[in-house]
Design an enzyme around this catalytic site. Structure first.
Site, PDB file in Angstrom:
ATOM      1  N   GLU A 157       0.793  -1.226   0.000  1.00 63.41           N
ATOM      2  CA  GLU A 157       0.000   0.000   0.000  1.00 63.41           C
ATOM      3  C   GLU A 157       0.834   1.290   0.000  1.00 63.41           C
ATOM      4  O   GLU A 157       0.654   2.161   0.852  1.00 63.41           O
ATOM      5  CB  GLU A 157      -0.983  -0.017   1.185  1.00 63.41           C
ATOM      6  CG  GLU A 157      -1.880  -1.245   1.137  1.00 63.41           C
ATOM      7  CD  GLU A 157      -2.772  -1.424   2.378  1.00 63.41           C
ATOM      8  OE1 GLU A 157      -2.681  -0.601   3.307  1.00 63.41           O
ATOM      9  OE2 GLU A 157      -3.543  -2.396   2.403  1.00 63.41           O
ATOM     10  N   ASN A 198       2.104  -4.608  -3.429  1.00 64.54           N
ATOM     11  CA  ASN A 198       0.706  -4.962  -3.255  1.00 64.54           C
ATOM     12  C   ASN A 198      -0.086  -3.717  -2.859  1.00 64.54           C
ATOM     13  O   ASN A 198       0.367  -2.934  -2.029  1.00 64.54           O
ATOM     14  CB  ASN A 198       0.654  -5.999  -2.112  1.00 64.54           C
ATOM     15  CG  ASN A 198      -0.686  -6.647  -1.889  1.00 64.54           C
ATOM     16  OD1 ASN A 198      -1.295  -7.138  -2.836  1.00 64.54           O
ATOM     17  ND2 ASN A 198      -1.149  -6.674  -0.645  1.00 64.54           N
ATOM     18  N   HIS A 234     -10.348  -5.713  -2.594  1.00 71.24           N
ATOM     19  CA  HIS A 234     -11.414  -5.599  -1.578  1.00 71.24           C
ATOM     20  C   HIS A 234     -12.553  -4.841  -2.244  1.00 71.24           C
ATOM     21  O   HIS A 234     -12.544  -3.608  -2.301  1.00 71.24           O
ATOM     22  CB  HIS A 234     -10.904  -4.851  -0.343  1.00 71.24           C
ATOM     23  CG  HIS A 234      -9.858  -5.615   0.401  1.00 71.24           C
ATOM     24  ND1 HIS A 234     -10.139  -6.793   1.071  1.00 71.24           N
ATOM     25  CD2 HIS A 234      -8.538  -5.392   0.571  1.00 71.24           C
ATOM     26  CE1 HIS A 234      -9.033  -7.246   1.631  1.00 71.24           C
ATOM     27  NE2 HIS A 234      -8.041  -6.419   1.338  1.00 71.24           N
ATOM     28  N   GLU A 262      -6.192 -10.339  -2.189  1.00 71.62           N
ATOM     29  CA  GLU A 262      -7.026 -10.213  -0.982  1.00 71.62           C
ATOM     30  C   GLU A 262      -8.503 -10.118  -1.343  1.00 71.62           C
ATOM     31  O   GLU A 262      -9.260  -9.332  -0.753  1.00 71.62           O
ATOM     32  CB  GLU A 262      -6.596  -8.975  -0.169  1.00 71.62           C
ATOM     33  CG  GLU A 262      -5.119  -8.979   0.193  1.00 71.62           C
ATOM     34  CD  GLU A 262      -4.692  -7.816   1.088  1.00 71.62           C
ATOM     35  OE1 GLU A 262      -5.570  -7.131   1.659  1.00 71.62           O
ATOM     36  OE2 GLU A 262      -3.473  -7.603   1.220  1.00 71.62           O
ATOM     37  N   ASP A 264     -12.267 -10.011  -1.659  1.00 69.48           N
ATOM     38  CA  ASP A 264     -13.558 -10.192  -0.995  1.00 69.48           C
ATOM     39  C   ASP A 264     -14.543  -9.200  -1.608  1.00 69.48           C
ATOM     40  O   ASP A 264     -14.144  -8.236  -2.257  1.00 69.48           O
ATOM     41  CB  ASP A 264     -13.482 -10.077   0.546  1.00 69.48           C
ATOM     42  CG  ASP A 264     -12.772  -8.847   1.075  1.00 69.48           C
ATOM     43  OD1 ASP A 264     -12.796  -7.800   0.395  1.00 69.48           O
ATOM     44  OD2 ASP A 264     -12.194  -8.915   2.179  1.00 69.48           O
TER      45      ASP A 264
HETATM   46  O1  G2I Z   1      -7.553  -4.342   6.184  1.00 63.94           O
HETATM   47  C1  G2I Z   1      -7.729  -5.398   5.295  1.00 63.94           C
HETATM   48  C2  G2I Z   1      -6.430  -5.770   4.623  1.00 63.94           C
HETATM   49  C3  G2I Z   1      -5.961  -4.671   3.693  1.00 63.94           C
HETATM   50  N1  G2I Z   1      -4.733  -5.031   3.009  1.00 63.94           N
HETATM   51  C4  G2I Z   1      -3.656  -5.454   3.856  1.00 63.94           C
HETATM   52  C5  G2I Z   1      -4.093  -6.547   4.817  1.00 63.94           C
HETATM   53  O2  G2I Z   1      -3.051  -6.882   5.699  1.00 63.94           O
HETATM   54  C6  G2I Z   1      -5.306  -6.123   5.602  1.00 63.94           C
HETATM   55  O3  G2I Z   1      -5.648  -7.204   6.464  1.00 63.94           O
HETATM   56  C7  G2I Z   1      -6.262  -6.879   7.654  1.00 63.94           C
HETATM   57  C8  G2I Z   1      -6.496  -8.139   8.471  1.00 63.94           C
HETATM   58  O4  G2I Z   1      -7.326  -9.026   7.759  1.00 63.94           O
HETATM   59  C9  G2I Z   1      -7.196  -7.771   9.782  1.00 63.94           C
HETATM   60  O5  G2I Z   1      -7.301  -8.918  10.632  1.00 63.94           O
HETATM   61  O6  G2I Z   1      -5.498  -5.991   8.375  1.00 63.94           O
HETATM   62  C10 G2I Z   1      -6.182  -5.518   9.509  1.00 63.94           C
HETATM   63  C11 G2I Z   1      -5.398  -4.381  10.126  1.00 63.94           C
HETATM   64  O7  G2I Z   1      -5.270  -3.336   9.217  1.00 63.94           O
HETATM   65  C12 G2I Z   1      -6.408  -6.683  10.489  1.00 63.94           C
HETATM   66  O8  G2I Z   1      -7.173  -6.250  11.577  1.00 63.94           O
HETATM   67  C13 G2I Z   1      -6.556  -6.398  12.814  1.00 63.94           C
HETATM   68  C14 G2I Z   1      -7.393  -5.660  13.834  1.00 63.94           C
HETATM   69  O9  G2I Z   1      -7.484  -4.292  13.459  1.00 63.94           O
HETATM   70  C15 G2I Z   1      -6.789  -5.795  15.180  1.00 63.94           C
HETATM   71  O10 G2I Z   1      -7.608  -5.205  16.140  1.00 63.94           O
HETATM   72  C16 G2I Z   1      -6.545  -7.264  15.496  1.00 63.94           C
HETATM   73  O11 G2I Z   1      -5.838  -7.393  16.717  1.00 63.94           O
HETATM   74  O12 G2I Z   1      -6.455  -7.769  13.168  1.00 63.94           O
HETATM   75  C17 G2I Z   1      -5.762  -7.926  14.369  1.00 63.94           C
HETATM   76  C18 G2I Z   1      -5.516  -9.420  14.624  1.00 63.94           C
HETATM   77  O13 G2I Z   1      -6.724 -10.122  14.648  1.00 63.94           O
END
Ligand code: G2I
Length: 447
Positions: A157, A198, A234, A262, A264
């Site tokens: 990003e 990415n 996304h 990614e 969805d």
């Molecule tokens: O935001 C969606 C994706 C966008 N592109 C990069 C990816 O790395 C990103 O993935 C998401 C994860 O799927 C989420 O699971 O990134 C988020 C953070 O930007 C992740 O969320 C975080 C929560 O914000 C936290 O509170 C939590 O502790 O996931 C953490 C682990 O479960």
């Protein structure tokens, strides 16, 4: 009184059960997505959470997908929460699972503005210190998994929507050259790994994707090791960019691989059959665009089940963004992926759920009815039961559903609290209605 008693005893005669469609378990006979993908020369992946890789979640992750991406386990805040103290447990677990299931791993992600440890983001660093921190991080993480990672999202990003560089710890501290340096360090640590940049909102041809295109072109020209671009995808229901395939092709023509990293497709909740059908079309068209371009190598969904998606907590009121529902039943979107990969299944995507209509009690002008929706080998996250009253019956009141009647057409949708029908479970709703003359049992359809 007498007629009421007669009516009640007659009611048993009017109590009928109407089976709808009863399909076999929706996914039992289908060719796994990973096998369909392999036949097309593609890899299909999913983001995973390491702690969930057992039971049904593990079975599906292992059998349907040929690539795994740790959703969070390889991010800097996870692997080095305190400077110099590392936690590789979840990342190791996912890599081991992938190896046991003959799967690739996409490493995600080395250089990002988000999910960095607070010791890093709160620190005050000179450029030289920042550069050395980043180099150490990349060398340590890529080196640890050398030979085990097919592709790394090295830089995640880096762009704003208008195609300018995002203001981040890295850009502000090191300048745009941090991208070339990160790629070079990653290549040194694992020369066989494919190295990606990415980003999101770069699926169609637009200012941001054109900035990414120009960056990749200049990196290639400068001899920097760049092997691919990741289009996160996304997406919002019904909004697959019309230029997706054209955009994939222009990157391929630069001499790099492309991955949908990614995927969805989120929708306003609750889901219904119309939205799920649109979502199927959206997943299908994304996969079809990848299938159409030889250098599009991997389509990865960002979580395969609605119970393991980032969408619901990030976009309140939106969800149902993945190919499996929260109870691991494949949704129409699953069949969209399957069909784009040449799968020929015609199994009804809503699976083996059926509705039974019965008249509970009946008196001279009215009756009480009930509909039970039951699932076996499938599940629902929302439902709507519809039928036609051919003999002048009229719904007057309903409970545990929202019913509307227009002329002879009746439609009852789940209430906010009973849309979920789990595999092996059932949900019922009731209603009062008027009748005269006759009160035949209608055929109910479920959508
Ligand atoms: O935001 C969606 C994706 C966008 N592109 C990069 C990816 O790395 C990103 O993935 C998401 C994860 O799927 C989420 O699971 O990134 C988020 C953070 O930007 C992740 O969320 C975080 C929560 O914000 C936290 O509170 C939590 O502790 O996931 C953490 C682990 O479960």
């Amino acid at each position: 009184m007498r007629s009421l008693r007669t009516g009640l005893s007659l009611a048993a005669l009017f109590t009928g059960a109407v089976m709808l469609f009863a399909a076999p378990a929706a996914h039992a006979a289908d060719t796994p997505l990973r096998d369909l993908a392999a036949a097309k020369g593609k890899v299909i992946g999913t983001a995973v959470t390491g702690s969930k890789l057992t039971g049904t979640y593990g079975d599906i992750a292992g059998s349907q997908f040929s690539s795994l991406t740790p959703g969070n386990a390889m991010k800097w805040e996870t692997v080095e929460p305190t400077q110099g103290s590392f936690n590789w447990a979840e990342a190791d677990q996912i890599v081991a699972f992938a190896q046991a299931h003959n799967q690739q791993v996409r490493g995600h992600t080395l250089v990002w503005h988000s999910q960095n440890p607070s010791w890093l983001t709160n620190g005050t660093w000179t450029s030289a210190q920042l550069s050395s921190l980043l180099q150490n991080h990349i060398s340590t993480e890529v080196g640890r998994y050398k030979g085990k990672i097919t592709a790394w999202d090295v830089v995640n990003e880096p762009f704003n929507e208008d195609g300018t560089y995002r203001s981040t710890l890295w850009y502000n501290g090191l300048g745009a050259n941090y991208i070339a340096q990160a790629l070079t360090w990653a290549h040194a640590a694992d020369p066989a790994a494919k190295l990606y940049i990415n980003d999101y909102n770069v699926e169609g041809v637009n200012a941001k994707s054109t900035a990414l295109y120009n960056l990749v072109k200049s990196l290639k020209a400068a001899g920097v090791p760049i092997d691919g671009v990741g289009l996160q995808a996304h997406l919002i229901l019904g909004q697959v960019p019309a230029t997706l395939q054209q955009n994939i092709q222009r990157f391929a023509d630069l001499g790099v691989d492309v991955a949908i990293t990614e995927l969805d497709v989120r929708m306003a909740l609750p889901a219904d059959s119309t939205k799920l059908a649109q979502q199927k079309a959206d997943f299908k068209s994304v996969m079809a665009a990848c299938v159409a371009v030889a250098r599009c190598v991997n389509v990865t969904v960002w979580g395969f089940t609605d119970s393991d998606s980032w969408v619901d907590s990030t976009f309140p009121g939106y969800g149902a963004a993945t190919p499996y529902d929260a109870n691991y039943a494949p949704k129409p979107a699953y069949y969209g992926l399957s069909e784009a990969l040449g799968g020929t299944t015609t199994t009804p995507p809503t699976g083996a759920c059926s509705a039974t209509y019965s008249v509970g009690s009946q008196w001279n002008t009215g009756f009480t009815g009930q509909v039970t929706i039951a699932c076996s080998g499938a599940s629902l996250s929302s439902w709507k039961a519809s039928w036609t009253y051919g003999a002048g019956q009229q719904i007057t009141q309903a409970w545990n559903a929202t019913c509307t009647q227009s002329g002879t057409a009746v439609s009852c949708a789940n209430a906010s609290y009973n849309g979920t029908v789990p595999d092996g479970g059932s949900v019922s709703f009731g209603f009062n209605a008027s009748w005269s003359g006759s009160n035949p049992v209608p055929v109910v359809t479920l959508g």
